[in-house]
Design an enzyme around this catalytic site. Structure first.
Site, mmCIF file in Angstrom:
data_model
loop_
_atom_site.group_PDB
_atom_site.id
_atom_site.type_symbol
_atom_site.label_atom_id
_atom_site.label_comp_id
_atom_site.label_asym_id
_atom_site.label_seq_id
_atom_site.Cartn_x
_atom_site.Cartn_y
_atom_site.Cartn_z
ATOM 1 N N HIS A 16 0.802 -1.293 -0.063
ATOM 2 C CA HIS A 16 -0.049 -0.012 0.046
ATOM 3 C C HIS A 16 0.779 1.305 -0.256
ATOM 4 O O HIS A 16 2.015 1.083 0.466
ATOM 5 C CB HIS A 16 -0.732 -0.117 1.443
ATOM 6 C CG HIS A 16 -1.816 1.332 1.335
ATOM 7 N ND1 HIS A 16 -2.863 1.341 0.366
ATOM 8 C CD2 HIS A 16 -1.643 2.172 2.198
ATOM 9 C CE1 HIS A 16 -3.461 2.530 0.779
ATOM 10 N NE2 HIS A 16 -2.751 2.955 1.790
ATOM 11 N N ASP B 85 -4.004 9.332 3.385
ATOM 12 C CA ASP B 85 -4.026 7.630 3.037
ATOM 13 C C ASP B 85 -5.525 7.369 2.546
ATOM 14 O O ASP B 85 -6.376 7.608 3.193
ATOM 15 C CB ASP B 85 -3.870 6.914 4.573
ATOM 16 C CG ASP B 85 -3.784 5.480 4.224
ATOM 17 O OD1 ASP B 85 -4.278 4.995 3.248
ATOM 18 O OD2 ASP B 85 -3.220 4.715 4.905
ATOM 19 N N CYS C 161 -4.216 2.286 -4.922
ATOM 20 C CA CYS C 161 -3.726 3.363 -4.021
ATOM 21 C C CYS C 161 -2.719 3.977 -4.590
ATOM 22 O O CYS C 161 -2.570 5.388 -4.300
ATOM 23 C CB CYS C 161 -3.239 2.503 -2.764
ATOM 24 S SG CYS C 161 -1.841 1.550 -3.190
#
Length: 182
Positions: free
Chosen positions: A101, A118, A161
């Site tokens: 990630h 995030d 991501c």
């Protein structure tokens, strides 16, 4: 599929090799090389039209990893900027890789803030604390800076991501709160 060895893109310093080009095909994971190339494009955009964009620095994707593991980065351009030329910039971006990630630390010089973004909703207080401590070693007044979590659009899967990371960098480098349809 992209054929050939290298593809030049927009500027002679931005070259996409075959491996990077193949990573852009559907179903492939985008890696740190693509992140670096995209940041070069943002830097090029900033250079061509400085009146439209914030002055930003885009740290390499390994910078945060190196300082976190106490490896030397004293000769890197980003260290020089943090130590000696911080006031020249509005923002400095640090992509962070957490295994599978990606997230983002932003040094917001204008607002004297260290920000964490995030797209999976992570709240890495550790990353914020660690970067804050690092900044205190380099910048004398960093102890007064705030550390904060920034609300950014959230991905609805575990595959996108890097795309969210790049869009967040793009929006924030223009001084705009990230907002896009997911």
């Amino acid at each position: 599929m992209v054929k050939g060895r290298n593809v030049k893109w927009l500027h002679e310093d931005i070259i996409i090799d075959k491996e990077c080009a193949e990573r852009l095909n559907i179903g492939n994971w985008i890696n740190d090389n693509i992140i670096g190339l995209y940041c070069k494009l943002l830097k090029e955009r900033q250079t061509r039209t400085p009146h439209k964009f914030k002055k930003c620095h885009f740290a390499g994707s390994f910078y945060y990893t190196k300082i976190r593991s106490n490896q030397s980065v004293c000769r890197w351009e980003t260290t020089d900027i943090l130590k000696n030329r911080l006031a020249e910039f509005h923002k400095i971006f640090f992509p962070i890789h957490h295994g599978k990630h990606w997230s983002l630390i932003v040094i917001d010089v204008e607002h004297q803030a260290i920000q964490y973004c995030d797209s999976l909703g992570g709240r890495s207080r550790f990353a914020l604390r660690y970067m804050h401590e690092y900044m205190k070693k380099l910048v004398t007044d960093a102890s007064t800076w705030t550390a904060e979590i920034v609300d950014v659009p959230q991905q609805d899967n575990y595959n996108d991501c890097v795309v969210f990371l790049l869009m967040n960098i793009d929006f924030l480098s223009r001084g705009i709160q990230p907002s896009f349809n997911c």
